[in-house]
Write a protein that holds these residues in place. Structure first.
Motif, PDB file in Angstrom:
ATOM      1  N   ARG A  42      25.490  47.101  38.076  1.00 17.32           N
ATOM      2  CA  ARG A  42      25.535  46.343  39.342  1.00 17.32           C
ATOM      3  C   ARG A  42      24.198  46.425  40.078  1.00 17.32           C
ATOM      4  N   ALA A  43      23.587  47.600  40.064  1.00 12.15           N
ATOM      5  CA  ALA A  43      22.273  47.751  40.707  1.00 12.15           C
ATOM      6  C   ALA A  43      21.242  46.850  40.034  1.00 12.15           C
ATOM      7  N   MET A  44      21.320  46.740  38.706  1.00 14.26           N
ATOM      8  CA  MET A  44      20.413  45.843  37.988  1.00 14.26           C
ATOM      9  C   MET A  44      20.656  44.389  38.366  1.00 14.26           C
ATOM     10  N   GLN A  45      21.926  44.026  38.550  1.00 11.59           N
ATOM     11  CA  GLN A  45      22.263  42.645  38.889  1.00 11.59           C
ATOM     12  C   GLN A  45      21.822  42.289  40.305  1.00 11.59           C
ATOM     13  N   GLU A  46      21.907  43.242  41.208  1.00 10.24           N
ATOM     14  CA  GLU A  46      21.645  42.973  42.619  1.00 10.24           C
ATOM     15  C   GLU A  46      20.203  43.258  43.017  1.00 10.24           C
ATOM     16  N   GLY A  47      19.520  44.102  42.270  1.00 12.52           N
ATOM     17  CA  GLY A  47      18.211  44.581  42.688  1.00 12.52           C
ATOM     18  C   GLY A  47      17.054  43.734  42.205  1.00 12.52           C
TER      19      GLY A  47
END
Length: 169
Positions: A42-47
């Protein structure tokens, strides 16, 4: 199982910390194993790409348990930067990611094949035998993909490709 607050704090540090804090968060998240996989994805998707890089490093530390969820996320997330960082993480997982990558090559989305191919090509030697097993797949597109990946590998893939093609005759 890790405390949810510790996990959230480590993800937050990954996103906003200084260099030393981000590196420490990467190590901490990687050592949490499978528990940290989905929050990292999720961090990869949002960041941004910095966050993607640190999250990808942590996913590499997790290894095999992160490979399939990362590939599934590539189905959902069409952002090319996300997919590139996911591919790089899978490539760095080496032999731990080969089986899920081969499965994705054969059964997955055609639009993901370039990413999957690049990961397998980067992995090199550990992917050779599974790829030669795909050379005789009933779908000519899959056969061609496997052959091109082996060819693109250079020396590790060239002889097995030639041998597989000779056997085909």
């Amino acid at each position: 199982m890790y405390d949810e607050k510790i996990l959230e704090r480590a993800i937050g540090a990954l996103k906003t910390g200084d260099l030393q804090t981000r590196r420490a968060a990467t190590d901490a998240l990687g050592s949490m194993g499978e528990t940290a996989t989905m929050p990292l994805i999720r961090a990869m998707q949002e960041g941004d790409n910095d966050v993607r890089w640190y999250a990808a490093r942590a996913l590499v530390r997790i290894g095999r348990p992160a490979a399939e969820p990362l590939i599934r996320a590539m189905h959902e997330e069409t952002n090319k930067d996300f997919r590139r960082y996911a591919m790089a993480a899978l490539a760095e997982m080496k032999d731990e990611a080969v089986e899920p990558l081969i499965r994705e090559l054969v059964d997955g989305q055609e639009e993901l094949r370039p990413y999957i191919a690049m990961a397998l090509c980067t992995i090199g030697e550990p992917a050779v035998k599974p790829l030669t097993g795909v050379i005789n797949h009933p779908d000519p597109k899959i056969q061609t993909c496997a052959a091109l990946i082996l060819w693109k590998m250079g020396e590790p893939g060239a002889k097995p490709l030639t041998d597989a093609l000779k056997e085909e005759r």
